[in-house]
Design a protein around this motif. Structure first.
Motif, PDB file in Angstrom:
ATOM      1  N   ILE B 356       0.997  -1.059   0.119  1.00 48.57           N
ATOM      2  CA  ILE B 356       0.209   0.145  -0.066  1.00 48.57           C
ATOM      3  C   ILE B 356       0.680   1.358   0.150  1.00 48.57           C
ATOM      4  O   ILE B 356       0.736   2.291  -0.733  1.00 48.57           O
ATOM      5  CB  ILE B 356      -0.875  -0.003   1.106  1.00 48.57           C
ATOM      6  CG1 ILE B 356      -1.676  -1.245   1.318  1.00 48.57           C
ATOM      7  CG2 ILE B 356      -1.624   1.158   1.280  1.00 48.57           C
ATOM      8  CD1 ILE B 356      -2.933  -1.377   0.187  1.00 48.57           C
ATOM      9  N   ARG B 357       1.994   1.207   0.780  1.00 49.47           N
ATOM     10  CA  ARG B 357       2.773   2.368   0.750  1.00 49.47           C
ATOM     11  C   ARG B 357       3.332   2.636  -0.543  1.00 49.47           C
ATOM     12  O   ARG B 357       3.450   3.682  -0.977  1.00 49.47           O
ATOM     13  CB  ARG B 357       3.996   2.040   1.808  1.00 49.47           C
ATOM     14  CG  ARG B 357       4.854   3.267   2.078  1.00 49.47           C
ATOM     15  CD  ARG B 357       5.743   3.235   3.325  1.00 49.47           C
ATOM     16  NE  ARG B 357       4.862   3.688   4.577  1.00 49.47           N
ATOM     17  CZ  ARG B 357       5.122   3.010   5.708  1.00 49.47           C
ATOM     18  NH1 ARG B 357       5.958   1.998   5.765  1.00 49.47           N
ATOM     19  NH2 ARG B 357       4.226   3.361   6.647  1.00 49.47           N
ATOM     20  N   ALA B 361       0.245   6.023  -1.104  1.00 53.78           N
ATOM     21  CA  ALA B 361      -0.730   6.234  -0.255  1.00 53.78           C
ATOM     22  C   ALA B 361       0.106   6.896   1.191  1.00 53.78           C
ATOM     23  O   ALA B 361       1.140   6.622   1.226  1.00 53.78           O
ATOM     24  CB  ALA B 361      -1.351   4.964   0.565  1.00 53.78           C
ATOM     25  N   ASN B 362      -0.483   7.816   1.728  1.00 47.51           N
ATOM     26  CA  ASN B 362       0.017   8.569   2.950  1.00 47.51           C
ATOM     27  C   ASN B 362      -0.214   7.475   4.168  1.00 47.51           C
ATOM     28  O   ASN B 362      -0.909   6.472   4.099  1.00 47.51           O
ATOM     29  CB  ASN B 362      -0.723   9.725   3.152  1.00 47.51           C
ATOM     30  CG  ASN B 362      -2.012   9.788   3.461  1.00 47.51           C
ATOM     31  OD1 ASN B 362      -2.563   8.717   4.221  1.00 47.51           O
ATOM     32  ND2 ASN B 362      -2.851  10.947   2.930  1.00 47.51           N
ATOM     33  N   ILE B 364      -1.832   7.628   7.083  1.00 42.72           N
ATOM     34  CA  ILE B 364      -3.143   7.186   7.394  1.00 42.72           C
ATOM     35  C   ILE B 364      -3.935   6.334   6.608  1.00 42.72           C
ATOM     36  O   ILE B 364      -4.576   5.387   7.204  1.00 42.72           O
ATOM     37  CB  ILE B 364      -4.185   8.393   7.601  1.00 42.72           C
ATOM     38  CG1 ILE B 364      -3.286   9.557   8.534  1.00 42.72           C
ATOM     39  CG2 ILE B 364      -5.323   8.129   8.007  1.00 42.72           C
ATOM     40  CD1 ILE B 364      -3.795  11.046   8.590  1.00 42.72           C
ATOM     41  N   GLN B 365      -3.784   6.494   5.145  1.00 39.82           N
ATOM     42  CA  GLN B 365      -4.257   5.490   4.317  1.00 39.82           C
ATOM     43  C   GLN B 365      -3.636   4.177   4.510  1.00 39.82           C
ATOM     44  O   GLN B 365      -4.310   3.090   4.469  1.00 39.82           O
ATOM     45  CB  GLN B 365      -4.170   5.936   3.130  1.00 39.82           C
ATOM     46  CG  GLN B 365      -4.887   7.177   2.621  1.00 39.82           C
ATOM     47  CD  GLN B 365      -4.525   7.773   1.292  1.00 39.82           C
ATOM     48  OE1 GLN B 365      -3.352   7.715   0.895  1.00 39.82           O
ATOM     49  NE2 GLN B 365      -5.664   8.301   0.593  1.00 39.82           N
ATOM     50  N   ALA B 368      -5.380   2.561   7.434  1.00 42.18           N
ATOM     51  CA  ALA B 368      -6.787   2.215   7.029  1.00 42.18           C
ATOM     52  C   ALA B 368      -6.814   1.104   6.111  1.00 42.18           C
ATOM     53  O   ALA B 368      -7.624   0.215   6.119  1.00 42.18           O
ATOM     54  CB  ALA B 368      -7.608   3.572   6.503  1.00 42.18           C
ATOM     55  N   TYR B 369      -5.948   0.751   5.281  1.00 41.03           N
ATOM     56  CA  TYR B 369      -5.818  -0.137   3.957  1.00 41.03           C
ATOM     57  C   TYR B 369      -5.402  -1.522   4.460  1.00 41.03           C
ATOM     58  O   TYR B 369      -5.577  -2.557   4.092  1.00 41.03           O
ATOM     59  CB  TYR B 369      -5.815   0.317   2.719  1.00 41.03           C
ATOM     60  CG  TYR B 369      -6.979   1.222   2.228  1.00 41.03           C
ATOM     61  CD1 TYR B 369      -7.817   0.425   1.270  1.00 41.03           C
ATOM     62  CD2 TYR B 369      -7.228   2.449   2.766  1.00 41.03           C
ATOM     63  CE1 TYR B 369      -8.851   1.150   0.995  1.00 41.03           C
ATOM     64  CE2 TYR B 369      -8.122   2.986   2.291  1.00 41.03           C
ATOM     65  CZ  TYR B 369      -9.155   2.461   1.212  1.00 41.03           C
ATOM     66  OH  TYR B 369     -10.307   3.010   0.704  1.00 41.03           O
ATOM     67  N   ALA B 370      -3.970  -1.093   5.077  1.00 43.54           N
ATOM     68  CA  ALA B 370      -3.110  -2.409   5.236  1.00 43.54           C
ATOM     69  C   ALA B 370      -3.409  -3.013   6.674  1.00 43.54           C
ATOM     70  O   ALA B 370      -3.031  -4.179   7.167  1.00 43.54           O
ATOM     71  CB  ALA B 370      -1.786  -2.024   5.027  1.00 43.54           C
TER      72      ALA B 370
END
Ligand SMILES: Nc1ncnc2c1ncn2[C@@H]1O[C@H](COP(=O)(O)OP(=O)(O)OP(=O)(O)O)[C@@H](O)[C@H]1O
Ligand SMILES: [Mg+2]
Lengths: 253, 447
Positions: B356-357, B361-362, B364-365, B368-370
């Motif tokens: 995700i990184r 993505a930042n 916070i994301q 939230a996603y990983a």
């Protein structure tokens, strides 16, 4: 855009020199296979390019943007342009295939709606198109861990496609797959390379696969660049140089 | 290399008179240090609890340590197993004395209390037979100025019980007899003189055919008509909840809710903190590592202070009642669930985070996603588990004034209402078992 790598070096905190003074230029649209023994530094090399691993020294340029000098916000903008594919697929297992694909879009969407798992209609239709492209549209609402390895890797590709990347970093994308499935995945990478003009850097275990797909092969050994040329330039002598004296050539169909 | 060449057994033995020094001489630092600190400490402990006679076996340890030093100087080493067992024995004996373990001799009074509680447990006060009240009215006359000259008959519906008073006229102090029929059989009955100052003038029972009779002396002297009522309370078919249960059940519900809100409050605080207390998310910079250490320290402190101690403090701060219990559970719970949450975050797969990184993505994301999808099932399981523990804790907290069923229980006991207390204990056991089972089932489902 050209990928330019200058004197890239990575020394891990424990003193391991995983990458030593690697310089390289990859023109737009090339399919480059990175080969080398386990521990040669292939993964480190790819991760230094998008700074998942922070290089110790050296520079990386993507076009005229310097990746190594970017602040966190700039780095996120650069990472959007670089898709990444992993040996272990690295999907979020408990989430649906669709959510996994959409997460490739996170660098483009505002934070707040994304925290509520809300995406724009065009992102949703993009996600469907990309799933269609990798042949998994009918699995969109299944949990990611209900898919086979090959299917999961194709979801990983769809996720990378969501970024509309110029460069793909693939870290042994087929090492966990059987030969037939491996070809399906590599064919997809080839299509991204030939059709969409994406530059591809792909770590591969098997020379035969590098021969079949790559325009150019680079060989790493103990963190050093020991080979850079076309696949057919690798004769037995070169092979031994990259893989060591005892290695015998293993071919995969 | 033989040690005898280097160390004199005699010197070692003499030095060992001070525990440990013989060992230091033979460079057996660890055992020497244990002896140097341990022997005096053990002696001091026994002295402190006033068990001087137990110092004798400690003396044996001292003798052994001299012998051990001599052996060491000669190049051997003695096993410490026997000494350790000896010390364990000494401390068990001391513990036995200190905690006053004995076979209890029960006074008759205590025996009675235990019997009452056991009886109550065997026969808890949960339900009682339904009762139904039946009444019938008769009347008589105190003659004189202002009183009617005769009585009109009492109206009654067919099938209802009747009551007759005889004689129909009486002066103060004259005896009156009431005879009733049509009541439920074998039920206790009260004969009541109605009026502003209603009095029970007689008590009796109905016979097997539902009849009753009783007599009393007329207490009224003011002329007029007086009404006499017979009131019986008969058990009928069916059961109803006992008064104890009607008192205790709302308290039990209060306890479950107390645990629920206590858990909810700790989750509310622990949830955001747990991300700051996860090593894998906080290893980026020195500042992050500092925050990580701080958060985990807070968790550890809160978790290691017992709920009851927080409860006592909370009762002092906000007074007796359920809110004190809520505060105690919430504060202790922050440490308890916070640590579990943080560990759950630390045990997630790193791959998805990296993936995700890599998309740009930042932070916070990425969380939230990983991170979140990976930890949600464990978070739910830990939260249910905590609630479960908190229901149990909440009953105990009640005993120190934290509200709920525990507080009710201690009140029953203070009022010597043993059967009611036993009923409350049953209620607690039942609810705890149900919660335990339910949370186990749910945890299995989401696992
Ligand atoms: N986080 C780390 N900390 C310390 N050393 C590391 C770390 N990651 C990798 N290394 C070391 O760096 C060297 C290169 O590792 P890298 O993972 O890049 O090799 P690789 O060529 O990808 O190997 P493989 O084919 O097994 O994936 C190895 O010696 C490895 O042990
Ligand atoms: Mg690797």
């Amino acid at each position: 855009m050209t990928l330019r790598i200058e004197h890239l070096t990575k020394v891990y905190p424990d003193g391991t020199v995983a990458l030593a003074d690697v310089s390289l230029e990859v023109p737009k649209g090339q399919f480059v296979a990175v080969i080398g023994l386990s521990g040669a530094g292939k993964s480190t090399f790819l991760r230094c390019i998008n700074r998942l691993v922070e290089p110790t020294s050296g520079r990386v340029w993507l076009g005229d943007v310097e990746v190594t000098g970017a602040d966190p916000a700039q780095l996120r903008l650069i990472r959007r342009r670089i898709g990444m594919i992993f040996q272990q697929f690295n999907l979020v297992k408990r989430c649906s295939v669709m959510t996994n694909v959409l997460s490739g879009r996170l660098g483009y969407v505002p934070t707040l709606p994304s925290l509520l798992y809300r995406f724009r209609p065009e992102d949703l239709s993009d996600a469907r198109a990309n799933l269609e492209r990798v042949g998994l549209l009918e699995k969109a609402h299944q949990r990611a861990d209900t898919l086979s390895g090959g299917q999961q890797q194709r979801v990983g590709i769809a996720r990378a496609l969501m970024q509309k990347p110029e460069l793909i970093l693939a870290d042994e994308p087929v090492a966990s797959l059987d030969p037939a499935t491996a070809h399906v995945v590599l064919d997809e990478l080839e299509r991204m390379n030939k059709q969409d003009g994406m530059t591809i850097l792909c770590n591969l275990h098997f020379l035969s696969l590098a021969r079949r797909y790559a325009d150019r092969v680079i060989g790493l050994k103990a963190g050093r660049l020991v080979f850079d040329g076309t696949p057919d330039e690798i004769d037995d002598a070169r092979f031994k140089e990259i893989y060591g004296e005892e290695a015998i050539r293993v071919e995969v169909a | 290399m033989s040690r005898s060449g280097l160390h004199s057994a005699f010197i070692a033995g003499v030095l060992a008179i001070l525990p440990g020094f013989g060992h230091f001489y033979c460079r057996e630092w660890q055992r020497g240090l244990v002896l140097l600190l341990g022997v005096p400490a053990q002696a001091a402990i026994l002295y402190g609890v006033g068990l001087m006679w137990l110092v004798i076996p400690v003396g044996l340890v001292w003798v052994w340590s001299i012998w051990d030093a001599v052996c060491l100087a000669r190049g051997g080493k003695c096993s410490a197993v026997v000494v350790c067992l000896l010390l364990l024995g000494v401390n068990l004996a001391a513990a036995w004395q200190v905690t006053q373990v004995h076979v209890p001799k029960l006074e008759p009074e205590q025996r009675n209390v235990i019997r009452q509680i056991l009886l109550g447990l065997a026969k808890p006060d949960v339900a009682e037979r339904k009762t139904q009240e039946q009444t019938a009215v008769g009347k008589y006359l105190v003659p004189g100025v202002g009183a009617p000259s005769s009585l009109t008959p009492v109206k009654r519906a067919p099938g209802e019980p009747t009551l007759k008073v005889s004689p129909t006229r009486a002066r103060k102090g004259e005896r009156l007899t009431v005879v009733g029929s049509g009541f439920a059989p074998n039920a206790p009955a009260e004969i009541i003189l109605l009026g502003a100052d209603e009095v029970v003038v007689a008590e009796t029972k109905t016979d097997s055919r539902g009849r009753l009779s009783a007599s009393f002396a007329n207490p009224r002297y003011i002329p007029g008509v007086y009404y006499v009522q017979a009131r019986i309370s008969a058990t009928v078919r069916g059961w109803q909840l006992s008064d104890t249960l009607k008192d205790a059940a709302p308290r039990m519900i209060e306890t479950v809710y107390l645990a629920l809100i206590g858990t909810a409050l700790s989750v509310l605080v622990a949830l955001p903190m747990s991300f700051l207390g996860a090593r894998n998310l906080m290893s980026g910079t020195a500042v992050l590592r500092g925050v990580y250490i701080l958060v985990r320290t807070v968790f550890t402190i809160l978790r290691s202070v017992e709920v009851l101690i927080f409860a006592v403090i909370a009762v002092a701060a906000v007074g007796i009642g359920p809110f004190a219990g809520v505060l105690a559970l919430a504060i202790h719970g922050i440490g308890a669930v916070g640590k579990l949450y943080s560990e759950a975050i630390e045990s997630i797969e790193h791959g998805p985070i990296e993936a995700i990184r890599a998309t740009g993505a930042n932070d916070i994301q990425v969380v939230a996603y990983a991170v979140v999808p990976q930890v949600v099932p464990q978070f739910i399981a830990f939260t249910l588990y905590r609630w479960d523990i908190n229901v149990r804790m909440a009953t105990v907290i009640g005993l120190v004034g934290g509200g709920g069923i525990g507080y009710q229980l201690i009140q029953y006991m203070n009022l010597l209402q043993w059967r009611q207390a036993a009923t409350a204990i049953w209620l607690i056991a039942g609810v705890v078992m149900i919660m335990d089972y339910a949370s186990a089932v749910i945890r299995e489902r989401i696992g």
